[in-house]
Enzyme design. Sequence first.
Site, PDB file in Angstrom:
ATOM      1  N   LYS A   1      -1.434  -1.979  -4.720  1.00 31.96           N
ATOM      2  CA  LYS A   1      -2.411  -0.950  -5.078  1.00 31.96           C
ATOM      3  C   LYS A   1      -1.851  -0.045  -6.169  1.00 31.96           C
ATOM      4  CE  LYS A   1      -5.138  -0.991  -0.879  1.00 31.96           C
ATOM      5  NZ  LYS A   1      -5.699  -0.253   0.246  1.00 31.96           N
TER       6      LYS A   1
ATOM      7  N   ASP B   1       0.865  -1.186   0.000  1.00 31.42           N
ATOM      8  CA  ASP B   1       0.000   0.000   0.000  1.00 31.42           C
ATOM      9  C   ASP B   1       0.902   1.237   0.000  1.00 31.42           C
ATOM     10  OD1 ASP B   1      -1.850   1.965   0.458  1.00 31.42           O
ATOM     11  OD2 ASP B   1      -2.906   0.951   2.055  1.00 31.42           O
TER      12      ASP B   1
HETATM   13  P1  XMP Z   1       1.883  -0.457   3.802  1.00 31.03           P
HETATM   14  O1  XMP Z   1       1.188   0.876   3.752  1.00 31.03           O
HETATM   15  O2  XMP Z   1       2.878  -0.518   4.885  1.00 31.03           O
HETATM   16  O3  XMP Z   1       0.700  -1.394   4.204  1.00 31.03           O
HETATM   17  O4  XMP Z   1       2.391  -0.892   2.450  1.00 31.03           O
HETATM   18  C1  XMP Z   1       0.778  -2.737   4.198  1.00 31.03           C
HETATM   19  C2  XMP Z   1      -0.158  -3.268   5.233  1.00 31.03           C
HETATM   20  O5  XMP Z   1      -1.359  -2.474   5.312  1.00 31.03           O
HETATM   21  C3  XMP Z   1      -2.507  -3.284   5.411  1.00 31.03           C
HETATM   22  N1  XMP Z   1      -3.405  -2.943   4.276  1.00 31.03           N
HETATM   23  C4  XMP Z   1      -4.581  -3.491   4.026  1.00 31.03           C
HETATM   24  N2  XMP Z   1      -5.258  -4.441   4.690  1.00 31.03           N
HETATM   25  N3  XMP Z   1      -6.979  -4.354   3.080  1.00 31.03           N
HETATM   26  C5  XMP Z   1      -6.462  -4.855   4.206  1.00 31.03           C
HETATM   27  O6  XMP Z   1      -7.070  -5.742   4.799  1.00 31.03           O
HETATM   28  C6  XMP Z   1      -6.376  -3.378   2.359  1.00 31.03           C
HETATM   29  O7  XMP Z   1      -6.891  -2.941   1.327  1.00 31.03           O
HETATM   30  C7  XMP Z   1      -5.108  -2.932   2.883  1.00 31.03           C
HETATM   31  N4  XMP Z   1      -4.237  -2.007   2.442  1.00 31.03           N
HETATM   32  C8  XMP Z   1      -3.197  -2.064   3.321  1.00 31.03           C
HETATM   33  C9  XMP Z   1      -1.997  -4.695   5.331  1.00 31.03           C
HETATM   34  O8  XMP Z   1      -1.974  -5.211   6.637  1.00 31.03           O
HETATM   35  C10 XMP Z   1      -0.596  -4.624   4.806  1.00 31.03           C
HETATM   36  O9  XMP Z   1       0.233  -5.606   5.362  1.00 31.03           O
END
Ligand code: XMP
Length: 174
Positions: free
Chosen positions: A130, A102
Amino acid sequence: MSEVLGEVLLDRETIRNRVRQLGRLISSDMEGLEPCMVPVLDGGMVFAADLIREISLPATMIPLKASSYGSGSESSGVVDLPWELPKELSSKDIILVDDILDTGLTLETLRRKLFDVGAQSVRTCVLLRKKKSIHLPADHIGFDIPDVFVVGYGLDLGGRYRNLPDISFLRETA
Ligand code: XMP
């Protein structure tokens, strides 16, 4: 459940086929090595459990807990790492496995820490990326998806829906 869940984005068959392909790609990319899979808990657990069974090399697994989302559907911007990294990660060829890329903060923070404890190499594998993160690198990516919150196949909302075999959108009202 149906009050919260929207349409299915990726069904179980599509996920299974892609996980199989990823297993083959990782096996050829890491040929001659003994990969140590490091799933990021909790979200990466379901994906990693399927993926390791598609890897045809002598693999090991050391899960790590990290969280950046708390109980909601917005990143907190801070990665909470409640443990010291196990010493046995040093000199390993690691494949860091997470459910979704994300902001990229979780993987980048862990990647740096793994090198700090002496990892030999660190590859990354995410099931989903994403759209807003398209510029962020990962060695293996399952699917590029729109910038929306999704649940199922390990992904949760406040701890729920991880057990769903398909990955779904949330309803707009949820
Ligand atoms: P980052 O921002 O560190 O995020 O790349 C990674 C973690 O964020 C959570 N995440 C999600 N969890 N649906 C979810 O259930 C989503 O759409 C989502 N987007 C981010 C996830 O725990 C991931 O490891």
